[in-house]
Design a protein around this motif. Structure first.
Motif, PDB file in Angstrom:
ATOM      1  N   ARG A 146       0.179  19.334  -5.222  1.00 43.05           N
ATOM      2  CA  ARG A 146       1.432  18.568  -5.597  1.00 43.05           C
ATOM      3  C   ARG A 146       2.349  18.376  -4.392  1.00 43.05           C
ATOM      4  N   PHE A 147       2.379  19.637  -3.555  1.00 37.97           N
ATOM      5  CA  PHE A 147       3.131  19.401  -2.180  1.00 37.97           C
ATOM      6  C   PHE A 147       2.680  18.392  -1.578  1.00 37.97           C
ATOM      7  N   LYS A 148       1.380  18.209  -1.214  1.00 34.76           N
ATOM      8  CA  LYS A 148       0.860  17.267  -0.423  1.00 34.76           C
ATOM      9  C   LYS A 148       1.347  15.702  -0.865  1.00 34.76           C
ATOM     10  N   GLU A 149       1.072  15.527  -2.261  1.00 36.27           N
ATOM     11  CA  GLU A 149       1.186  14.424  -2.755  1.00 36.27           C
ATOM     12  C   GLU A 149       2.908  13.950  -2.616  1.00 36.27           C
ATOM     13  N   VAL A 150       3.766  14.980  -2.711  1.00 37.94           N
ATOM     14  CA  VAL A 150       5.040  14.716  -2.612  1.00 37.94           C
ATOM     15  C   VAL A 150       5.434  14.411  -1.127  1.00 37.94           C
ATOM     16  N   GLU A 151       4.841  14.835  -0.263  1.00 36.01           N
ATOM     17  CA  GLU A 151       5.008  14.695   1.066  1.00 36.01           C
ATOM     18  C   GLU A 151       4.543  13.287   1.512  1.00 36.01           C
ATOM     19  N   HIS A 152       3.414  13.247   1.131  1.00 31.80           N
ATOM     20  CA  HIS A 152       2.792  11.668   1.168  1.00 31.80           C
ATOM     21  C   HIS A 152       3.525  10.434   0.589  1.00 31.80           C
ATOM     22  N   MET A 153       4.203  10.859  -0.601  1.00 34.94           N
ATOM     23  CA  MET A 153       4.890   9.729  -1.100  1.00 34.94           C
ATOM     24  C   MET A 153       6.311   9.646  -0.458  1.00 34.94           C
ATOM     25  N   THR A 154       6.860  10.634   0.133  1.00 30.38           N
ATOM     26  CA  THR A 154       7.844  10.871   0.845  1.00 30.38           C
ATOM     27  C   THR A 154       7.979  10.016   2.259  1.00 30.38           C
ATOM     28  N   ARG A 155       6.724  10.321   2.813  1.00 31.59           N
ATOM     29  CA  ARG A 155       6.413   9.609   4.052  1.00 31.59           C
ATOM     30  C   ARG A 155       6.165   7.919   3.876  1.00 31.59           C
ATOM     31  N   HIS A 156       5.662   7.814   2.877  1.00 32.30           N
ATOM     32  CA  HIS A 156       5.142   6.274   2.443  1.00 32.30           C
ATOM     33  C   HIS A 156       6.448   5.562   2.239  1.00 32.30           C
ATOM     34  N   LEU A 157       7.551   6.202   1.421  1.00 36.36           N
ATOM     35  CA  LEU A 157       8.774   5.716   1.075  1.00 36.36           C
ATOM     36  C   LEU A 157       9.572   5.459   2.269  1.00 36.36           C
ATOM     37  N   GLU A 158       9.669   6.634   3.109  1.00 39.65           N
ATOM     38  CA  GLU A 158      10.597   6.289   4.386  1.00 39.65           C
ATOM     39  C   GLU A 158       9.852   5.199   5.109  1.00 39.65           C
ATOM     40  N   GLU A 159       8.698   5.285   5.284  1.00 40.73           N
ATOM     41  CA  GLU A 159       8.148   3.994   6.238  1.00 40.73           C
ATOM     42  C   GLU A 159       8.316   2.679   5.692  1.00 40.73           C
TER      43      GLU A 159
END
Length: 639
Positions: free
Chosen positions: A433-446
């Motif tokens: 869950r932590f990895k998915e949240v980090e991936h989503m946050t990075r994708h949203l920031e980009e």
């Protein structure tokens, strides 16, 4: 609050000034934990006393100093006192016309104080002095406790907004910022928009009345909505994690309690088994002693039988002696024998019958002795078989105790394995869950960064188009002036040529304006397409978040399955405990039946002993009666 008033009066008198009556009245009327001095004109001495008092006061949580007309020195003294205060949570300095020194004192307050969460600075002039406001922004960047900041009507320019943007990039605690009715403008709005992707805690930013374009305000609103959604998702995830940790902790406590209860029951059962084994051993010893007593009784009966046989032998010897005496008496008294021959023959017949009867009784007694011997042997065999059964029951008890120990150890191992599996599954789920949240946050920031870059490029293109339109407007004015000049100087052919050239250039500019208008429509179309793409991207992100929620729900179902497994293990433990109790009850019933059998055997042995005693007494009475009532004794000579 009375102690607060006395301390304030004492500090004022120590500094050589009289306490203000209005301040004392407000202190007398205020509730606990809140000091409201709004609209009270505070002198420098009062501010000095309040600053010293706030350094040591541990009861105030709200301090309201709005519209107090504080001087620069008074504001600095008050803020110096608040620097070391750790209790005040809410500070209101509205309408005090704070300037450069006030801004520097506020910067020092924000750097040193770690308790103030809400700060109201409306209707001041902090933005007029850029260096002081920059120091204030730097302190805001380093502060980690402030949650709400009100800077309305503080004459903040675009440079102040840029400083605030730099502070917001580093700040990690501010959640609400009010900048309405300042002079931020377009550049300040862009700076604030550019800093928002780096800040994830600010979810409310008010920018009305700052001459900021609508697209920038919409971008700010979108960023705030995004941060607010992120904060709500983060709070929900924290709440779920807290609930899950509580449930896991509760399950662990319940398992430990159940395990301790199970171990206590097993210990009690072991103690009961030890006590029962000791009791059975004592009972076996008692039975052995009873058997030894019975053996001694049987030996006594055997001795009595031997004595009876010896008495019979003596009686036979006496009979032989009497026969010899009778022979001598017959020889001596043949004359008497003839007269008493008939009587003598009759007596002999009776004696023969008595002797045959005695012989039959002796044979019956010997047979009975043999039967009694056989019964004693059978009883000994039964006692041996019972001893063997007791030994087998002891072995079964030891085997059942060992089996129960093995089952308990296996159950403990299974519990540990299940605990490890559940803990590992929880850690893996949390990591995923932590990895998915980090991936989503990075994708949203980009994606947000790319969209902001596109919006900036489109804004630059729009500005260039506006400048070109302004040039076209100037050219149109020139053309009109040229026409007026042509009308005034119609005789000048050179001016006509110039007018013709101007007309040609005007037509060329018209074509350029038309092309620029088409380009502007194309750019607007691209903007609408980009907006649609952004909406699609937002919907996709929402769908991904919904998928994440589904995965979290699946994890919750998996945890519920683990709970069901734990409940199944508990039921298995309960079944094992019930089986163990049933086995113990069966053993106790078997022991009770064995005790009942032993009691019956004891009763039977007592009955046999009584019968043997009665038979021995009957035999002894018969022998004595026979000896006493024998006719040979009557015929024996008198000594």
């Amino acid at each position: 609050m009375e102690e607060f008033r006395r301390t304030y009066s004492r500090l004022c008198k120590e500094s050589g000034a009289e306490p203000q009556e209005t301040v004392l009245q407000q202190m007398h009327q205020l509730p606990q934990g809140r000091l409201d001095l709004a609209t009270q004109s505070l002198t420098v001495d009062t501010c000095r006393a309040l600053g010293k008092l706030l350094q040591k006061e541990a009861l105030l949580t709200e301090l309201i100093l709005s519209d107090c007309m504080l001087s620069e020195e008074g504001a600095v003294l008050l803020l110096q006192g608040l620097c070391v205060n750790t209790i005040v949570r809410f500070l209101d300095l509205k309408g005090n016309n704070l300037r450069a020194s006030g801004a520097e004192a506020l910067a020092k307050l924000l750097r040193q104080n770690k308790s103030i969460q809400s700060l109201t600075l409306e209707w001041n002039s902090l933005g007029t002095w850029e260096e002081a406001f920059a120091a204030f922004c730097g302190a805001l960047a380093a502060n980690g406790a402030l949650r709400q900041l009100d800077l309305r009507n503080n004459q903040i320019t675009h440079k102040g907004a840029e400083e605030l943007a730099l502070a917001l990039k580093s700040n990690t605690s501010l959640q609400q910022l009010d900048l309405r009715w300042n002079h931020i403008g377009l550049l300040g709005g862009r700076a604030l928009v550019n800093c928002l992707p780096s800040n994830r805690t600010l979810w409310k930013l008010e920018l009305a009345g700052n001459s900021i374009p609508g697209d920038i305000l919409r971008a700010v609103e979108q960023a705030m909505d995004h941060n607010q959604d992120r904060q709500t998702a983060f709070r929900e995830s924290q709440a779920r994690a807290h609930v899950l940790s509580k449930e896991v902790r509760h399950l662990r406590e319940e398992k430990s309690k159940q395990f301790l209860d199970l171990m206590e029951t097993i210990d009690r059962q072991r103690e009961e088994m030890v006590r029962s084994s000791k009791a059975s051993a004592a009972r076996v010893g008692q039975l052995q002693e009873a058997l030894n007593e019975r053996h001694s009784i049987i030996n006594a009966l055997k001795a009595k039988l031997q004595m009876a046989e010896a008495a019979l032998a003596l009686s036979e010897q006496k009979a032989q002696d009497l026969g010899e005496l009778l022979a001598t008496a017959e020889q001596e008294q043949r004359s008497l024998a003839q007269r008493q021959a008939k009587e003598h023959r009759l007596e002999q017949q009776e004696a023969a019958e008595r002797e045959s009867k005695l012989l039959r009784d002796l044979s019956a007694a010997s047979e009975k002795n043999l039967l009694l011997q056989n019964q004693v042997d059978e009883l000994e065999r039964k006692v041996k078989s019972q001893q063997d059964q007791l030994f087998l029951t002891r072995q079964e008890l030891t085997s059942t105790a060992a089996e129960l120990k093995m089952r308990a150890v296996q159950a403990e191992e299974r519990l540990e394995l299940e605990k490890k599996r559940s803990r590992q599954s929880l850690e893996d789920a949390e990591h995923l869950r932590f990895k998915e949240v980090e991936h989503m946050t990075r994708h949203l920031e980009e994606s947000e960064r790319a969209m902001q870059e596109r919006v900036q490029r489109l804004e630059a293109a729009r500005l260039s188009l506006e400048e070109q339109q302004h040039l076209a407007h100037l050219e149109e004015k020139l053309r009109l002036l040229a026409q007026a000049r042509d009308e005034a100087q119609s005789a000048c052919l050179q001016q006509k040529q110039v007018v013709a050239d101007a007309q040609a250039r005007a037509s060329q500019f018209g074509r350029q304006v038309e092309s620029l208008r088409r380009r502007l429509e194309e750019l607007q179309q691209e903007l609408s397409n980009k907006d649609q793409e952004k909406v699609a991207e937002v919907t996709r992100v929402r769908l991904e978040l919904q998928e994440q929620n589904g995965r979290l729900q699946a994890e919750l179902t998996a945890q519920e399955a683990l709970k069901e497994k734990a409940a199944a293990l508990e039921r298995q433990l309960k079944v094992i405990a019930s089986d163990h109790r049933e086995a113990l009850l069966d053993r106790e019933s078997e022991n009770a039946s064995l005790r009942e059998k032993l009691r019956l055997k004891q009763a039977e042995i007592a009955r046999i002993r009584d019968e043997e005693a009665q038979r021995a007494s009957f035999l002894q009475n018969a022998v004595l009666a026979y000896v006493q009532g024998s006719p040979l004794r009557t015929l024996s000579p008198q000594k």
